[in-house]
Motif scaffolding. Structure first.
Motif, short mmCIF file in Angstrom:
data_model
loop_
_atom_site.label_atom_id
_atom_site.label_comp_id
_atom_site.label_asym_id
_atom_site.label_seq_id
_atom_site.Cartn_x
_atom_site.Cartn_y
_atom_site.Cartn_z
N ARG A 1 -5.84 0.39 -7.59
CA ARG A 1 -6.51 1.50 -6.82
C ARG A 1 -8.27 0.64 -6.62
N ASN A 2 -8.76 0.01 -4.93
CA ASN A 2 -9.74 -0.72 -5.47
C ASN A 2 -10.05 -1.43 -5.90
N ASN A 3 -8.92 -2.47 -6.72
CA ASN A 3 -9.20 -3.41 -7.68
C ASN A 3 -8.90 -2.93 -8.97
N TRP B 1 9.24 1.57 -9.47
CA TRP B 1 8.92 2.18 -10.99
C TRP B 1 7.60 2.61 -10.34
N ALA B 2 6.59 1.85 -9.62
CA ALA B 2 5.13 2.14 -9.34
C ALA B 2 4.98 3.43 -8.30
N ARG B 3 5.97 3.90 -7.31
CA ARG B 3 5.69 4.29 -6.26
C ARG B 3 6.21 5.84 -6.93
N ALA B 4 7.26 5.38 -8.12
CA ALA B 4 7.63 6.48 -8.82
C ALA B 4 6.00 7.09 -9.71
N TRP B 5 5.63 6.08 -10.32
CA TRP B 5 4.31 6.38 -11.13
C TRP B 5 3.31 7.03 -10.17
N VAL B 6 3.26 7.06 -8.39
CA VAL B 6 2.21 7.35 -8.50
C VAL B 6 3.09 8.93 -7.56
N ARG C 1 0.83 -0.94 0.12
CA ARG C 1 0.01 0.03 0.26
C ARG C 1 0.99 1.31 -0.14
N TYR C 2 0.25 2.04 -1.15
CA TYR C 2 1.47 3.11 -0.84
C TYR C 2 0.04 4.43 -1.36
N LYS C 3 0.53 5.35 -1.01
CA LYS C 3 -0.27 6.48 -0.74
C LYS C 3 -1.82 6.24 -1.50
N GLY C 4 -2.52 5.62 -0.52
CA GLY C 4 -3.61 5.10 -0.73
C GLY C 4 -3.69 4.52 -2.06
N TYR C 5 -2.88 3.52 -3.42
CA TYR C 5 -2.60 2.93 -4.33
C TYR C 5 -2.11 1.67 -3.16
N GLU C 6 -2.36 0.32 -4.31
CA GLU C 6 -1.96 -0.82 -4.46
C GLU C 6 -0.88 -1.05 -5.33
N ILE C 7 -0.03 -1.27 -4.80
CA ILE C 7 1.41 -0.54 -5.91
C ILE C 7 1.95 -2.95 -5.86
N TRP C 8 3.04 -3.06 -7.10
CA TRP C 8 3.06 -4.54 -7.35
C TRP C 8 4.42 -4.59 -7.53
#
Length: 66
Positions: free
Chosen positions: A30-32, A57-62, A5-12
């Motif tokens: 986010r929310n599936n 990469w996912a954190r940077a995108w968020v 979980r990162y800033k309201g998103y799920e990152i993989w």
């Protein structure tokens, strides 16, 4: 595999075995619901390195799109 979980998103961070190396990719949901996915980011010697690259990469995108 559980998402982070990162800033309201799920990152993989994803790992794709390729011969003796591992390809990395990332996904943001986010929310599936799929928000964004990367293509193959790079190849690594270990699964752990590949998964970490996908998460990074996912954190940077968020951070850039929030």
């Amino acid at each position: 595999m559980e998402p982070e979980r990162y800033k309201g998103y799920e990152i993989w961070g994803h790992v794709i075995a390729q011969d003796e190396r591992f390809a990395a990719s990332g996904t943001v949901t986010r929310n599936n619901e799929l928000i964004q996915g990367s293509g193959i980011l790079a190849f690594f010697a270990t699964e752990e390195e590949a998964r970490a690259a996908g998460i990074e990469w996912a954190r940077a995108w968020v951070d850039c799109h929030r």
